[in-house]
Design an enzyme around this catalytic site. Structure first.
Site, PDB file in Angstrom:
ATOM      1  N   LEU A 135       0.807  -1.358  -0.008  1.00 28.41           N
ATOM      2  CA  LEU A 135      -0.086   0.010   0.121  1.00 28.41           C
ATOM      3  C   LEU A 135       0.918   1.399   0.092  1.00 28.41           C
ATOM      4  CD1 LEU A 135      -2.796  -0.663   2.502  1.00 28.41           C
ATOM      5  CD2 LEU A 135      -2.861  -1.163   0.051  1.00 28.41           C
ATOM      6  N   ASP A 136       0.324   2.297  -0.686  1.00 25.66           N
ATOM      7  CA  ASP A 136       1.183   3.547  -0.497  1.00 25.66           C
ATOM      8  C   ASP A 136       1.051   4.086   0.910  1.00 25.66           C
ATOM      9  OD1 ASP A 136       1.275   3.678  -3.366  1.00 25.66           O
ATOM     10  OD2 ASP A 136      -0.588   4.744  -3.469  1.00 25.66           O
ATOM     11  N   THR A 137       2.083   4.962   1.134  1.00 25.25           N
ATOM     12  CA  THR A 137       2.233   5.223   2.540  1.00 25.25           C
ATOM     13  C   THR A 137       0.953   5.984   3.027  1.00 25.25           C
ATOM     14  OG1 THR A 137       4.567   5.709   2.018  1.00 25.25           O
ATOM     15  CG2 THR A 137       3.539   6.999   3.918  1.00 25.25           C
ATOM     16  N   THR A 139      -2.157   5.420   2.272  1.00 25.14           N
ATOM     17  CA  THR A 139      -3.242   4.301   2.305  1.00 25.14           C
ATOM     18  C   THR A 139      -3.298   3.638   3.353  1.00 25.14           C
ATOM     19  OG1 THR A 139      -3.479   4.576  -0.254  1.00 25.14           O
ATOM     20  CG2 THR A 139      -4.506   2.645   0.938  1.00 25.14           C
ATOM     21  N   ARG A 239      -5.986   5.465  -7.798  1.00 31.52           N
ATOM     22  CA  ARG A 239      -5.781   6.711  -7.740  1.00 31.52           C
ATOM     23  C   ARG A 239      -5.780   7.266  -9.120  1.00 31.52           C
ATOM     24  NH1 ARG A 239      -0.656   7.771  -4.239  1.00 31.52           N
ATOM     25  NH2 ARG A 239      -1.415   9.943  -4.336  1.00 31.52           N
TER      26      ARG A 239
END
Length: 300
Positions: A135-137, A139, A239
């Site tokens: 996961l992105d930071t 998220t 996104r």
């Protein structure tokens, strides 16, 4: 006590080469090579054998995997982990927003991977952190970690074969005319950026299914709570697809979202479903919306 990762099988039919039997169990050629040269071993009925050995029905095959060490860029650290599930093969972790999954230039330590490596070191488990889903930071939500490179290989195969399901909840801007959207748009790097992705004709195939759960209005911002199912796993896929649809995520200023209501992309991995890599049994895990997202849906 030998704490190396171990698997035990009983041969269902034979005769056949040990190598062929292990391949039928999903043991890759790369794993066999590492087992031979990096401190593992394979036994048949308690005696160490090479992969050219002939096994018979009823033989007991044990593969002892070599110990693993964290890469030079992964420093084991002690830190909190919200572990939803753990067994000898996998860990499911509920990651908070703001914490990286793996070390990066912006966040070289304090990530989920650092803390998992620290946990293994404390428990004297000779393994490193294998990230199955990242996961992105900013998220939040569920991450799947494998506790051995072989387990990571098996789960990666499930993802390639679309047997690994990831469902997200997000808050996206604007008025949604429909309750369901199927987005099939290729994604590639944006010209001039090493971070951003965009929809482009020469990109990789990507599909996201979008379901609208509810419509809201706050601080002069119209938005919707949506569910998203990923059929592919491209970088920033949700996104980018929501930007392309004209409904960027709240807080996602990199892709055109407003910062009025929240300062991070309003995206949460709410559910993971897949088959256990060793038993084949179906698994399903869920994590509730974090407080910052939940608060935007209250009293609206």
């Amino acid at each position: 006590m030998d704490t190396r990762f171990k698997l035990i099988y009983t041969v269902e039919f034979g005769p056949l080469l040990l190598r062929e039997f292990l391949h039928s169990k999903g043991i890759s050629k790369r794993t066999l090579t590492a087992t031979k040269y990096e401190g593992g071993c394979i036994t048949v009925n308690g005696t160490e054998r090479t992969v050219r050995h002939i096994v018979e029905k009823g033989d007991v095959v044990t593969i002892l995997f070599p110990p693993e060490k964290p890469s030079a860029g992964l420093i084991p650290q002690s830190g909190p982990l919200s572990i939803i599930y753990e067994d000898e093969a996998i860990m499911i972790i509920d990651k908070p927003a703001g914490q990286g999954t793996i070390p990066s230039r912006d966040q070289p330590d304090g990530t989920i991977a650092n803390f998992v490596a620290g946990k293994f070191a404390d428990e004297q488990i000779p393994a490193t952190a294998h990230v199955v889903t990242r996961l992105d930071t900013d998220t939040s939500g569920l991450i799947c970690m494998a506790k051995n490179r072989h387990i990571h290989h098996l789960l990666s195969d499930q993802m390639i074969q679309s047997h690994f399901s990831r469902n997200y909840i997000a808050l996206a801007e604007g008025h949604f005319e429909s309750d369901y959207y199927q987005i099939e748009q290729p994604i590639g790097r944006k010209e001039g950026s090493i971070i951003e992705r965009t929809v482009r004709a020469d990109g990789q195939y990507a599909r996201t299914d979008v379901t609208v759960y509810g419509r809201y209005y706050a601080s002069e911002v119209e938005f919707a709570q949506i569910g998203l199912k990923l059929h592919t796993g491209r970088t920033h896929q949700i996104r980018v697809h929501m930007q392309w649809l004209g409904h960027p995520l709240l807080g996602d200023d990199l892709y055109g979202g407003s910062l009025t209501l929240i300062q991070r992309q309003a995206l949460h991995c709410a559910e993971l479903s897949f088959s256990h890599p060793l038993t084949g049994l179906p698994l399903k895990f869920s994590a509730p919306l974090p407080e910052d997202l939940q608060s935007l849906l209250i009293d609206q």
